[in-house]
Design a protein around this motif. Structure first.
Motif, PDB file in Angstrom:
ATOM      1  N   ARG A  26       0.868  -1.314  -0.099  1.00  0.00           N
ATOM      2  CA  ARG A  26      -0.093  -0.026   0.079  1.00  0.00           C
ATOM      3  C   ARG A  26       0.828   1.231  -0.041  1.00  0.00           C
ATOM      4  N   LEU A  27       1.892   1.216   0.916  1.00  0.00           N
ATOM      5  CA  LEU A  27       2.854   2.430   0.755  1.00  0.00           C
ATOM      6  C   LEU A  27       3.371   2.581  -0.632  1.00  0.00           C
ATOM      7  N   ALA A  28       3.933   1.685  -1.211  1.00  0.00           N
ATOM      8  CA  ALA A  28       4.571   1.598  -2.541  1.00  0.00           C
ATOM      9  C   ALA A  28       3.665   2.185  -3.596  1.00  0.00           C
ATOM     10  N   GLY A  29       2.448   1.867  -3.335  1.00  0.00           N
ATOM     11  CA  GLY A  29       1.431   2.283  -4.486  1.00  0.00           C
ATOM     12  C   GLY A  29       0.777   3.710  -4.170  1.00  0.00           C
ATOM     13  N   ALA A  30       0.765   3.969  -2.932  1.00  0.00           N
ATOM     14  CA  ALA A  30      -0.021   5.182  -2.484  1.00  0.00           C
ATOM     15  C   ALA A  30       0.343   6.325  -3.255  1.00  0.00           C
ATOM     16  N   LEU A  31       1.657   6.538  -3.322  1.00  0.00           N
ATOM     17  CA  LEU A  31       2.131   7.930  -4.113  1.00  0.00           C
ATOM     18  C   LEU A  31       1.859   7.863  -5.469  1.00  0.00           C
ATOM     19  N   ILE A  32       2.232   6.587  -6.395  1.00  0.00           N
ATOM     20  CA  ILE A  32       1.857   6.338  -7.611  1.00  0.00           C
ATOM     21  C   ILE A  32       0.423   6.780  -7.860  1.00  0.00           C
ATOM     22  N   ASP A  33      -0.541   6.157  -6.919  1.00  0.00           N
ATOM     23  CA  ASP A  33      -1.957   6.226  -7.287  1.00  0.00           C
ATOM     24  C   ASP A  33      -2.457   7.815  -7.334  1.00  0.00           C
ATOM     25  N   PHE A  34      -1.781   8.531  -6.180  1.00  0.00           N
ATOM     26  CA  PHE A  34      -2.178   9.973  -5.834  1.00  0.00           C
ATOM     27  C   PHE A  34      -1.751  10.769  -7.247  1.00  0.00           C
ATOM     28  N   ARG A  35      -0.410  10.355  -7.452  1.00  0.00           N
ATOM     29  CA  ARG A  35       0.362  11.329  -8.595  1.00  0.00           C
ATOM     30  C   ARG A  35      -0.489  10.999  -9.890  1.00  0.00           C
ATOM     31  N   ALA A  36      -1.008   9.822 -10.096  1.00  0.00           N
ATOM     32  CA  ALA A  36      -1.708   9.557 -11.282  1.00  0.00           C
ATOM     33  C   ALA A  36      -2.941  10.341 -11.379  1.00  0.00           C
ATOM     34  N   VAL A  85      12.559   6.373   9.967  1.00  0.00           N
ATOM     35  CA  VAL A  85      12.220   5.291   9.041  1.00  0.00           C
ATOM     36  C   VAL A  85      10.904   5.750   8.011  1.00  0.00           C
ATOM     37  N   ALA A  86      10.034   6.718   8.661  1.00  0.00           N
ATOM     38  CA  ALA A  86       9.282   7.520   7.778  1.00  0.00           C
ATOM     39  C   ALA A  86       9.801   8.380   6.280  1.00  0.00           C
ATOM     40  N   THR A  87      10.946   9.025   6.803  1.00  0.00           N
ATOM     41  CA  THR A  87      11.792   9.561   5.732  1.00  0.00           C
ATOM     42  C   THR A  87      12.207   8.636   4.929  1.00  0.00           C
ATOM     43  N   VAL A  88      12.628   7.184   5.233  1.00  0.00           N
ATOM     44  CA  VAL A  88      13.163   6.242   4.033  1.00  0.00           C
ATOM     45  C   VAL A  88      11.906   5.914   3.316  1.00  0.00           C
ATOM     46  N   VAL A  89      10.996   5.489   4.109  1.00  0.00           N
ATOM     47  CA  VAL A  89       9.636   5.162   3.304  1.00  0.00           C
ATOM     48  C   VAL A  89       9.303   6.349   2.329  1.00  0.00           C
ATOM     49  N   GLN A  90       9.199   7.513   2.424  1.00  0.00           N
ATOM     50  CA  GLN A  90       8.962   8.474   1.610  1.00  0.00           C
ATOM     51  C   GLN A  90       9.954   8.233   0.597  1.00  0.00           C
ATOM     52  N   GLN A  91      11.134   8.137   0.738  1.00  0.00           N
ATOM     53  CA  GLN A  91      11.925   8.152  -0.517  1.00  0.00           C
ATOM     54  C   GLN A  91      11.674   6.958  -1.427  1.00  0.00           C
ATOM     55  N   VAL A  92      11.490   5.991  -0.622  1.00  0.00           N
ATOM     56  CA  VAL A  92      11.147   4.745  -1.512  1.00  0.00           C
ATOM     57  C   VAL A  92       9.548   5.001  -2.236  1.00  0.00           C
ATOM     58  N   MET A  93       8.866   5.689  -1.675  1.00  0.00           N
ATOM     59  CA  MET A  93       7.590   6.067  -2.289  1.00  0.00           C
ATOM     60  C   MET A  93       7.847   6.845  -3.731  1.00  0.00           C
ATOM     61  N   LYS A  94       8.749   7.720  -3.537  1.00  0.00           N
ATOM     62  CA  LYS A  94       9.367   8.773  -4.474  1.00  0.00           C
ATOM     63  C   LYS A  94       9.988   7.777  -5.786  1.00  0.00           C
ATOM     64  N   SER A  95      10.714   6.764  -5.166  1.00  0.00           N
ATOM     65  CA  SER A  95      11.413   5.783  -6.412  1.00  0.00           C
ATOM     66  C   SER A  95      10.129   4.972  -7.074  1.00  0.00           C
ATOM     67  N   ALA A  96       9.290   4.750  -6.276  1.00  0.00           N
ATOM     68  CA  ALA A  96       8.130   3.829  -6.834  1.00  0.00           C
ATOM     69  C   ALA A  96       7.749   4.844  -8.356  1.00  0.00           C
ATOM     70  N   VAL A  97       7.440   6.024  -7.656  1.00  0.00           N
ATOM     71  CA  VAL A  97       6.770   6.954  -8.846  1.00  0.00           C
ATOM     72  C   VAL A  97       7.642   7.088  -9.989  1.00  0.00           C
ATOM     73  N   ALA A  98       8.892   7.114  -9.788  1.00  0.00           N
ATOM     74  CA  ALA A  98       9.989   7.248 -10.745  1.00  0.00           C
ATOM     75  C   ALA A  98       9.917   5.806 -11.631  1.00  0.00           C
ATOM     76  N   LEU A  99      10.194   4.708 -10.995  1.00  0.00           N
ATOM     77  CA  LEU A  99       9.870   3.483 -11.690  1.00  0.00           C
ATOM     78  C   LEU A  99       8.748   3.226 -12.433  1.00  0.00           C
ATOM     79  N   ASN A 100       7.623   3.936 -12.108  1.00  0.00           N
ATOM     80  CA  ASN A 100       6.433   3.644 -12.567  1.00  0.00           C
ATOM     81  C   ASN A 100       6.323   4.455 -13.975  1.00  0.00           C
ATOM     82  N   ASN A 101       7.073   5.557 -13.992  1.00  0.00           N
ATOM     83  CA  ASN A 101       7.173   6.353 -15.247  1.00  0.00           C
ATOM     84  C   ASN A 101       8.400   6.495 -15.831  1.00  0.00           C
ATOM     85  N   ASP A 102       9.102   5.124 -15.680  1.00  0.00           N
ATOM     86  CA  ASP A 102      10.604   5.100 -16.301  1.00  0.00           C
ATOM     87  C   ASP A 102      10.529   4.946 -17.796  1.00  0.00           C
ATOM     88  N   PRO A 103      10.762   5.897 -18.566  1.00  0.00           N
ATOM     89  CA  PRO A 103      10.830   5.768 -20.032  1.00  0.00           C
ATOM     90  C   PRO A 103      11.885   4.889 -20.509  1.00  0.00           C
TER      91      PRO A 103
END
Length: 131
Positions: A26-36, A85-103
């Motif tokens: 859910r954490l990995a997908g939350a920011l992807i879903d929100f940004r979409a 720990v929340a800071t690390v999770v936040q950065q992983v969430m940003k990474s998930a967004v980057a991977l989701n949009n990786d050209p």
């Protein structure tokens, strides 16, 4: 960002009942879903020249909410460690967004596979960090 705040608040209210696998997914997908659903959010937060006061407020607020989401799984951690720990999770969430949009992804399946790896990494990290 009011919608993101509401989404994270709902996750905080429900997260105590989630096993770590579900929490990580859910954490990995939350920011992807929100940004979409909010493409202007990225321009507001990640564009050079964005108002720093706004950017910092959003990031700090998100970090606090991530701490609230993680807290039911981290009874042994004090608040400063939980926020680290929340800071690390936040950065992983940003990474998930980057991977989701990786050209450079070979295909949508390759991007999905990379996201699955990231979710696994987050789950492994959370098991260790929240223990």
């Amino acid at each position: 960002s009011a919608d993101l705040t509401a989404r994270l608040a709902a996750m905080a209210a429900a997260s105590a009942g989630w096993p770590l696998d579900e929490l990580a997914a859910r954490l990995a997908g939350a920011l992807i879903d929100f940004r979409a659903s909010h493409p202007s959010f990225e321009r507001l937060i990640d564009t050079p020249g964005a108002p720093q006061a706004v950017v910092l407020d959003v990031r700090r607020g998100m970090r606090q909410q991530l701490g609230d989401i993680l807290a039911p799984h981290a009874s042994a951690l004090d608040r400063p460690r939980l926020l680290a720990v929340a800071t690390v999770v936040q950065q992983v969430m940003k990474s998930a967004v980057a991977l989701n949009n990786d050209p450079a992804a070979e295909s949508p399946a390759a991007a999905a596979a990379a996201l699955a790896e990231l979710r696994g990494m987050l789950k492994t990290y959370l098991k260790t960090a929240l223990a």
